[in-house]
Write a protein that holds these residues in place. Structure first.
Motif, PDB file in Angstrom:
ATOM      1  N   ARG A 251       3.734  13.742   0.122  1.00 22.65           N
ATOM      2  CA  ARG A 251       5.043  13.937   0.744  1.00 22.65           C
ATOM      3  C   ARG A 251       5.112  13.393   2.168  1.00 22.65           C
ATOM      4  NH1 ARG A 251       8.384  19.116   2.263  1.00 22.65           N
ATOM      5  NH2 ARG A 251      10.491  18.281   2.045  1.00 22.65           N
ATOM      6  N   TRP A 252       3.977  13.244   2.845  1.00 27.39           N
ATOM      7  CA  TRP A 252       4.031  12.840   4.250  1.00 27.39           C
ATOM      8  C   TRP A 252       3.181  11.625   4.588  1.00 27.39           C
ATOM      9  CZ3 TRP A 252      -0.705  13.030   6.687  1.00 27.39           C
ATOM     10  CH2 TRP A 252      -1.698  13.803   6.065  1.00 27.39           C
ATOM     11  N   LEU A 253       2.300  11.194   3.695  1.00 25.06           N
ATOM     12  CA  LEU A 253       1.412  10.083   4.008  1.00 25.06           C
ATOM     13  C   LEU A 253       1.926   8.787   3.400  1.00 25.06           C
ATOM     14  CD1 LEU A 253      -1.290   9.280   5.350  1.00 25.06           C
ATOM     15  CD2 LEU A 253      -2.370   9.628   3.109  1.00 25.06           C
ATOM     16  N   ARG A 254       1.968   7.726   4.198  1.00 29.61           N
ATOM     17  CA  ARG A 254       2.373   6.402   3.735  1.00 29.61           C
ATOM     18  C   ARG A 254       1.306   5.387   4.163  1.00 29.61           C
ATOM     19  NH1 ARG A 254       4.916   9.600   1.725  1.00 29.61           N
ATOM     20  NH2 ARG A 254       7.159   9.950   1.698  1.00 29.61           N
ATOM     21  N   VAL A 255       1.303   4.243   3.504  1.00 27.65           N
ATOM     22  CA  VAL A 255       0.374   3.174   3.853  1.00 27.65           C
ATOM     23  C   VAL A 255       1.152   1.878   3.962  1.00 27.65           C
ATOM     24  CG1 VAL A 255      -0.223   2.832   1.416  1.00 27.65           C
ATOM     25  CG2 VAL A 255      -1.735   1.965   3.209  1.00 27.65           C
ATOM     26  N   ARG A 256       0.907   1.152   5.050  1.00 26.71           N
ATOM     27  CA  ARG A 256       1.593  -0.122   5.272  1.00 26.71           C
ATOM     28  C   ARG A 256       0.635  -1.259   4.909  1.00 26.71           C
ATOM     29  NH1 ARG A 256       6.076  -1.018   7.911  1.00 26.71           N
ATOM     30  NH2 ARG A 256       5.941   0.950   9.061  1.00 26.71           N
ATOM     31  N   CYS A 257       0.987  -1.989   3.862  1.00 25.54           N
ATOM     32  CA  CYS A 257       0.146  -3.097   3.421  1.00 25.54           C
ATOM     33  C   CYS A 257       0.398  -4.318   4.293  1.00 25.54           C
ATOM     34  CB  CYS A 257       0.440  -3.441   1.961  1.00 25.54           C
ATOM     35  SG  CYS A 257       0.063  -2.104   0.806  1.00 25.54           S
ATOM     36  N   PRO A 258      -0.587  -5.198   4.432  1.00 28.19           N
ATOM     37  CA  PRO A 258      -0.366  -6.425   5.200  1.00 28.19           C
ATOM     38  C   PRO A 258       0.790  -7.228   4.613  1.00 28.19           C
ATOM     39  CG  PRO A 258      -2.698  -6.104   4.775  1.00 28.19           C
ATOM     40  CD  PRO A 258      -1.972  -5.068   3.970  1.00 28.19           C
ATOM     41  N   ARG A 259       1.634  -7.732   5.481  1.00 32.33           N
ATOM     42  CA  ARG A 259       2.783  -8.558   5.098  1.00 32.33           C
ATOM     43  C   ARG A 259       3.720  -7.834   4.130  1.00 32.33           C
ATOM     44  NH1 ARG A 259      -0.224 -14.398   3.963  1.00 32.33           N
ATOM     45  NH2 ARG A 259      -1.268 -14.532   5.973  1.00 32.33           N
ATOM     46  N   GLY A 260       3.802  -6.533   4.236  1.00 33.93           N
ATOM     47  CA  GLY A 260       4.668  -5.783   3.331  1.00 33.93           C
ATOM     48  C   GLY A 260       5.188  -4.530   3.994  1.00 33.93           C
ATOM     49  N   LYS A 261       6.055  -3.833   3.295  1.00 25.95           N
ATOM     50  CA  LYS A 261       6.612  -2.604   3.821  1.00 25.95           C
ATOM     51  C   LYS A 261       5.692  -1.443   3.489  1.00 25.95           C
ATOM     52  CE  LYS A 261       9.433  -1.874  -0.319  1.00 25.95           C
ATOM     53  NZ  LYS A 261      10.799  -1.662  -0.838  1.00 25.95           N
ATOM     54  N   LYS A 262       5.968  -0.311   4.091  1.00 26.79           N
ATOM     55  CA  LYS A 262       5.144   0.861   3.837  1.00 26.79           C
ATOM     56  C   LYS A 262       5.387   1.375   2.424  1.00 26.79           C
ATOM     57  CE  LYS A 262       8.524   4.011   5.932  1.00 26.79           C
ATOM     58  NZ  LYS A 262       8.790   4.959   7.030  1.00 26.79           N
ATOM     59  N   GLY A 263       4.319   1.914   1.820  1.00 28.04           N
ATOM     60  CA  GLY A 263       4.408   2.388   0.444  1.00 28.04           C
ATOM     61  C   GLY A 263       3.918   3.810   0.307  1.00 28.04           C
ATOM     62  N   ASN A 264       4.141   4.373  -0.876  1.00 25.85           N
ATOM     63  CA  ASN A 264       3.732   5.746  -1.151  1.00 25.85           C
ATOM     64  C   ASN A 264       2.240   5.817  -1.447  1.00 25.85           C
ATOM     65  OD1 ASN A 264       6.432   6.557  -0.899  1.00 25.85           O
ATOM     66  ND2 ASN A 264       6.838   6.180  -3.058  1.00 25.85           N
ATOM     67  N   THR A 265       1.740   7.054  -1.580  1.00 25.06           N
ATOM     68  CA  THR A 265       0.311   7.259  -1.842  1.00 25.06           C
ATOM     69  C   THR A 265       0.075   8.137  -3.067  1.00 25.06           C
ATOM     70  OG1 THR A 265       0.297   9.112  -0.266  1.00 25.06           O
ATOM     71  CG2 THR A 265      -0.365   6.954   0.568  1.00 25.06           C
ATOM     72  N   ASN A 266       1.085   8.346  -3.894  1.00 23.57           N
ATOM     73  CA  ASN A 266       0.899   9.168  -5.092  1.00 23.57           C
ATOM     74  C   ASN A 266       0.213   8.356  -6.185  1.00 23.57           C
ATOM     75  OD1 ASN A 266       3.475   7.747  -5.011  1.00 23.57           O
ATOM     76  ND2 ASN A 266       3.866   8.625  -7.022  1.00 23.57           N
ATOM     77  N   LEU A 267      -0.581   9.037  -7.016  1.00 24.33           N
ATOM     78  CA  LEU A 267      -1.356   8.385  -8.073  1.00 24.33           C
ATOM     79  C   LEU A 267      -1.091   9.042  -9.417  1.00 24.33           C
ATOM     80  CD1 LEU A 267      -4.848   8.081  -6.314  1.00 24.33           C
ATOM     81  CD2 LEU A 267      -3.137   6.279  -6.556  1.00 24.33           C
ATOM     82  N   TYR A 268      -1.239   8.250 -10.479  1.00 17.05           N
ATOM     83  CA  TYR A 268      -1.251   8.747 -11.856  1.00 17.05           C
ATOM     84  C   TYR A 268      -2.684   8.598 -12.375  1.00 17.05           C
ATOM     85  CZ  TYR A 268       3.919   8.596 -12.153  1.00 17.05           C
ATOM     86  OH  TYR A 268       5.250   8.805 -11.966  1.00 17.05           O
ATOM     87  N   LEU A 269      -3.310   9.687 -12.759  1.00 17.00           N
ATOM     88  CA  LEU A 269      -4.723   9.689 -13.139  1.00 17.00           C
ATOM     89  C   LEU A 269      -4.912  10.330 -14.507  1.00 17.00           C
ATOM     90  CD1 LEU A 269      -5.952  10.999  -9.672  1.00 17.00           C
ATOM     91  CD2 LEU A 269      -6.134   8.642 -10.466  1.00 17.00           C
ATOM     92  N   LEU A 270      -5.805   9.738 -15.318  1.00 21.24           N
ATOM     93  CA  LEU A 270      -6.121  10.260 -16.642  1.00 21.24           C
ATOM     94  C   LEU A 270      -7.626  10.179 -16.869  1.00 21.24           C
ATOM     95  CD1 LEU A 270      -5.406  11.221 -19.538  1.00 21.24           C
ATOM     96  CD2 LEU A 270      -5.103   8.800 -20.149  1.00 21.24           C
ATOM     97  N   THR A 271      -8.219  11.299 -17.310  1.00 20.45           N
ATOM     98  CA  THR A 271      -9.644  11.364 -17.608  1.00 20.45           C
ATOM     99  C   THR A 271      -9.832  11.706 -19.077  1.00 20.45           C
ATOM    100  OG1 THR A 271     -10.109  12.147 -15.364  1.00 20.45           O
ATOM    101  CG2 THR A 271     -11.842  12.443 -17.012  1.00 20.45           C
TER     102      THR A 271
END
Length: 692
Positions: A251-271
């Motif tokens: 809900r509060w953490l974002r990541v800014r990729c090089p040469r791009g806009k900031k993105g979300n940090t949520n993941l879909y995981l399956l084990t």
């Protein structure tokens, strides 16, 4: 850890040290039994290499083809993974130590010489694996044989000229010292140690290593501690740790990729793991504190619900009074009361949004309705996800795809239109192999093509039944790193469970940015359909590798540090994990290539001929002919026949001699699908060797 590893005194993190030329003196000092090598030591190292997945043992040939095969020969065969691990683990290690040593020092020269010598040894071993004559010098002339740059090649060749001398086809003269300083060679050619990124797929998460500078971080320490205490495969632990970070930070953490806009940090995981493998223990260990925290928070927030109920009761009483007055009023008075009623309706207390954002089993409508909660986020968690995978939720994947990306979703197929804006949603599911196979048989092709599984990071773990040992009774309860990790996760969750959380954006360091750009170019080239590149059959997944890696890097970084810059080591670790996820997708989820299906039919045809053959030769082979492939429409052209035979040859069931083709069904190595992908990688990097 198996018996041979314990006997050698090596931990899983030490496995790759055998291949580190710069670490060899340290290794010998720590394990003195290697200073005087013997046959017993060789056998132990072979066991260690086998446990690391670097070689396999085969039955000795009945009629050895050469004197050397009588003692060793074809009983031990190195696998391509050995060479991949060496070059991936070696380059950065050598460069780090090389740069840290004083210039013009003897140790610096020795490290470079060891690196060059090991490169020559590896090429010789690789050529033997490919049944070719070992010629180091000529092999190094071909840039496709190495991942190093063209300028660096010149230095290697120049060095081997001096070290090997005229012995270009035999064993490297390792005792020969270099008369000329190799560092000046590097400066003369204006090149550095190789730093080109490598993306080599491997689904064995037990062998994916953490960069040296990150090994003392909280994330890796928690992973190692939990692996040792719970004796659960590393891939399963990675999934729940990333899942806990995803839900607490989304809900509060974002990541800014090089040469791009900031993105979300949520993941879909399956084990995917067998029953009894520890799925419930992992869920309790890492998600138990989160659910306990939520229950306490919701209890404290329920007081607001009671306040709302009181406000609503008072509002209803006022409404009744106004309506009573309106019915008794004259026509002149009603206009004034009408305005009061309209104003009163606008002042109706707002219904408090739901507090719960945890979901364990829900239909698509129930999930989307539940995501309209106070926090504007959700988390789907299940330790037995059969009902989810094979139930109603995964029948329609459009909403799940949109929630992974932008978080914006509009559904008007229901009675009341549902609109979600900037909604964050994470998934962490665990299921058994039978459930996963059922899902893939019924819906796998659909979801591998429409993008849902291109967004899901999947781990398929083999539980080491029969190899787990009993730990002291009090040891599993002592887990300081896991406790510290869970405490940090709860701090992150508390930041998100506020009405207006403060957004934090992580960025990449300059070194990480350059690495990110290099990997982006590499992944793009590996998706080339024109050249049948290794990722060309899974472009949907491959196109999201960089975004997935950026999200993982942000989560791992925030677990270790409070800085706002993601290091190059952290991003490299994320890309290493993505190599594992990509391999699982390719081998278990991506659609089977048409060439594999044709080769499987050809193998069945040859197997039937083999069963009808009563006069086998001494090696158990039978002679086959290309015309056999044209029966029953297995192939329709000479080009298709060449491709099928090449794949069967790579699989190990087809051999060629002076008389033509031989079929040996017992020679197959692994699955046909895995052989196809190995062949695809092999010929992508060595197109000049595409022969039967």
């Amino acid at each position: 850890m198996n018996r041979s590893s314990r006997e050698l005194g090596l931990t899983p993190n030490d496995r790759l040290q055998i291949l580190q030329p710069s670490e060899r003196p340290k290794t010998i000092a720590e394990y003195q039994q290697y200073s005087s090598w013997s046959v017993a030591h060789t056998n132990k190292v072979l066991e260690l290499f086998e446990s690391a997945g670097w070689l396999i043992r085969e039955l000795p040939p009945e009629n050895p083809e050469g004197l050397g095969n009588i003692q060793l020969g074809k009983r031990v065969r190195l696998l391509p993974r050995f060479f991949t691990d060496f070059f991936q683990a070696d380059e950065k290690k050598v460069k780090e130590i090389y740069d840290s040593i004083q210039k013009n020092s003897e140790r610096r020269r020795i490290i470079l010489q060891d690196f060059f010598n090991d490169c020559a040894n590896l090429i010789r071993l690789r050529q033997r694996l490919e049944k070719e004559r070992a010629t180091h010098y000529d092999a190094l002339k071909n840039p496709s044989e190495n991942t190093v740059s063209e300028e660096f090649h010149k230095v290697v060749i120049s060095h081997l000229n001096r070290v090997l001398g005229k012995n270009k086809g035999g064993r490297p003269a390792r005792s020969v010292t270099v008369k000329k300083n190799m560092e000046s060679d590097l400066q003369q050619n204006n090149c550095q140690l190789p730093g080109v990124p490598v993306f080599s797929l491997s689904s064995d998460f037990e062998r994916l290593t953490c960069p040296l500078l990150m090994r003392e971080g909280l994330f890796n320490q928690t992973l190692e501690e939990t692996t040792r205490l719970l004796q659960i495969p590393r891939g399963m632990i990675l999934q729940v740790m990333l899942g806990a970070l995803s839900v607490s930070c989304q809900r509060w953490l974002r990541v800014r990729c090089p040469r791009g806009k900031k993105g979300n940090t949520n993941l879909y995981l399956l084990t995917v793991a067998d029953s009894g493998g520890g799925k419930s223990r992992l869920e309790n260990a890492f998600f138990g504190p989160i659910t306990d925290y939520n229950e306490k928070l919701f209890d404290s927030l329920k007081a607001g619900d009671k306040y709302y109920e009181t406000e609503l009761d008072l509002w209803k009483e006022d409404e009744k009074e106004l309506k009573r007055q309106y019915r008794r009023a004259s026509s002149e008075e009603r206009e004034d009361l009408k305005e009061k009623l309209l104003k009163h309706n606008r002042e109706k207390p707002d219904t408090p949004l739901p507090l719960d954002f945890f979901f364990q089993d829900a239909t698509e409508k129930a999930l989307l309705t539940g995501l309209q909660n106070r926090w504007n986020m959700g988390f789907l968690l299940s330790g037995e996800a059969d009902n989810i995978l094979n139930g109603y939720l995964f029948r329609q994947s459009t909403a799940l795809n949109e929630l992974w990306g932008s978080g914006n979703c509009i559904v008007d197929r229901v009675k009341e239109k549902i609109t979600l804006r900037n909604t964050l949603f994470s998934i962490c599911l665990q299921t058994q192999p039978v459930s996963f196979r059922k899902f893939m048989d019924q819906r796998g092709k659909k979801y591998s093509e429409d993008g849902l599984f291109a967004r899901i990071l999947t781990v398929i773990s083999d539980i080491p039944f029969g190899k787990r040992s009993m730990l002291p009774l009090d040891e599993p309860n002592h887990s300081p790193y896991k406790d510290q990790f869970n405490e940090r996760v709860l701090q992150f969750l508390s930041l998100g469970l506020t009405d207006s959380p403060e957004e934090r954006v992580l960025s990449f360091s300059p070194e990480a940015e350059r690495l990110w750009i290099d990997y982006t170019c590499l992944i793009e080239s590996l998706m080339s359909k024109e050249h049948n590149a290794p990722l060309s059959d899974m472009t949907g997944f491959a196109s999201k590798i960089m975004e997935q890696a950026s999200r993982i890097a942000a989560l791992v970084h925030i677990a270790n540090s409070d800085d706002d810059e993601i290091s190059a080591d952290c991003f490299q670790y994320a890309m290493t994990l993505m190599q594992g996820y990509a391999c699982v997708f390719r081998e278990h989820i991506a659609a089977t290539h048409d060439l594999v299906n044709k080769a499987d039919k050809a193998f069945s045809k040859m197997l039937s001929l083999y069963g009808e053959h009563t006069n086998l030769n001494a090696y158990g082979n039978i002679r086959i002919f290309r015309k056999d492939l044209y029966s029953k429409g297995i192939v329709r052209s000479s080009e298709e026949a060449d491709q099928v035979l090449r794949l069967l040859s790579f699989w190990g069931v087809i051999y060629e001699d002076e008389g033509g083709l031989l079929f040996q069904p017992d020679g197959k190595r692994g699955t046909l699908k895995a052989a196809y992908y190995s062949m695809q990688e092999y010929y992508y990097y060595r197109p000049h060797q595409m022969t039967i």
